[in-house]
Design an enzyme around this catalytic site. Sequence first.
Site, PDB file in Angstrom:
ATOM      1  N   GLU A  40       2.653  -0.981   4.394  1.00  0.00           N
ATOM      2  CA  GLU A  40       2.408   0.404   3.984  1.00  0.00           C
ATOM      3  C   GLU A  40       3.732   1.117   3.709  1.00  0.00           C
ATOM      4  O   GLU A  40       4.661   1.064   4.523  1.00  0.00           O
ATOM      5  CB  GLU A  40       1.665   1.166   5.084  1.00  0.00           C
ATOM      6  CG  GLU A  40       0.273   0.651   5.391  1.00  0.00           C
ATOM      7  CD  GLU A  40      -0.781   1.186   4.435  1.00  0.00           C
ATOM      8  OE1 GLU A  40      -0.426   1.966   3.527  1.00  0.00           O
ATOM      9  OE2 GLU A  40      -1.971   0.829   4.616  1.00  0.00           O
ATOM     10  N   HIS A  74       0.845  -1.193   0.000  1.00  0.00           N
ATOM     11  CA  HIS A  74       0.000   0.000   0.000  1.00  0.00           C
ATOM     12  C   HIS A  74       0.887   1.252   0.000  1.00  0.00           C
ATOM     13  O   HIS A  74       2.093   1.176   0.196  1.00  0.00           O
ATOM     14  CB  HIS A  74      -0.848   0.064   1.284  1.00  0.00           C
ATOM     15  CG  HIS A  74      -1.644  -1.146   1.599  1.00  0.00           C
ATOM     16  ND1 HIS A  74      -3.009  -1.189   1.470  1.00  0.00           N
ATOM     17  CD2 HIS A  74      -1.279  -2.355   2.107  1.00  0.00           C
ATOM     18  CE1 HIS A  74      -3.461  -2.367   1.866  1.00  0.00           C
ATOM     19  NE2 HIS A  74      -2.427  -3.095   2.265  1.00  0.00           N
ATOM     20  N   ASP A  91      -3.406   2.359  -4.849  1.00  0.00           N
ATOM     21  CA  ASP A  91      -2.055   2.215  -4.293  1.00  0.00           C
ATOM     22  C   ASP A  91      -1.497   0.800  -4.516  1.00  0.00           C
ATOM     23  O   ASP A  91      -2.255  -0.152  -4.630  1.00  0.00           O
ATOM     24  CB  ASP A  91      -2.049   2.575  -2.801  1.00  0.00           C
ATOM     25  CG  ASP A  91      -3.074   1.819  -1.982  1.00  0.00           C
ATOM     26  OD1 ASP A  91      -4.211   1.673  -2.444  1.00  0.00           O
ATOM     27  OD2 ASP A  91      -2.730   1.378  -0.872  1.00  0.00           O
ATOM     28  N   HIS A 121      -2.455  -2.995  -3.455  1.00  0.00           N
ATOM     29  CA  HIS A 121      -3.831  -2.846  -2.980  1.00  0.00           C
ATOM     30  C   HIS A 121      -4.789  -2.681  -4.162  1.00  0.00           C
ATOM     31  O   HIS A 121      -5.921  -3.186  -4.151  1.00  0.00           O
ATOM     32  CB  HIS A 121      -3.918  -1.641  -2.041  1.00  0.00           C
ATOM     33  CG  HIS A 121      -5.107  -1.666  -1.140  1.00  0.00           C
ATOM     34  ND1 HIS A 121      -5.420  -0.646  -0.268  1.00  0.00           N
ATOM     35  CD2 HIS A 121      -6.104  -2.583  -0.983  1.00  0.00           C
ATOM     36  CE1 HIS A 121      -6.514  -0.939   0.393  1.00  0.00           C
ATOM     37  NE2 HIS A 121      -6.967  -2.103  -0.020  1.00  0.00           N
TER      38      HIS A 121
END
Length: 272
Positions: free
Chosen positions: A198, A112, A244, A234
């Site tokens: 992330e 992400h 993303d 994602h």
Amino acid sequence: MFKWLLLIAGAGLVYLWIKGKKQAKLNAENPPKPSKDKPKKTSDPEVMVQCQHCKVHLPQPEALTCEDRFYCSREHLHALDSNGWIGDAHWRISPNQDVRPENIQADLAVIHHISLPPGEFRRRDSSKHIVDFFQNKLDPNGHPYFAEIADQKVSSHFLITRSGTLVQFVSAHRKAWHAGVSEFLGREKCNDFSIGIELEGDGDTPFEAAQYQALTNLIRKLTSAFPNLQFAGHSDIAPERKTDPGIYFDWKKFQKETGISVNKLPFGLDPR
């Protein structure tokens, strides 16, 4: 003559005995002061600590430390332990997690991007807001955008900041809330079987070299523990909702630096 010699010798012995008694009394009344040059001996017990990874006990001065944790070797400091935590990551435990379904182990890693406030990382270090968000501590008055998202309950397993710092929120063996409504090759509810990673960034800015390096190190540890991992963005598992990690994530660079087989990247290497 001999008697005189005995008397003299006896008198000498009496004199020495009396002198010794006087000196002993003086020493008792005036004990010698300890020398300032000699180090003071200590009898404090040696502090023992436990390796977070293997639980072996060792003297604290011999241990490696990360935050308030101790490790017996660099190998254990940098490894993923049996509880699903990486030793040299910053641990910031999120309440937004739960157990995976029975007999389910992670076999997907989802990449992400995130930025709070949006794009703020270009001007200053703002990763602390992401940490607050995943821990339900985001101040809704801190920024207009925060008021929109402060009530959301989300998390990821890992965050890699712009400087390459690795933060862990959830054990790799547990379920983080990062994917939402999603589907991977016909399998729904990707949170059940995935690990969320992330990268601090947005869809308009290339990621930093330090982030790719940290990501590579992380992936090598994860694939050692989860050899069946496949990889997706994602946007690959929620294409109607998410974009993303975006067109600036270099999948070819990612594949080359990690050494992952192309077969583990079912959505290919092209930017998207």
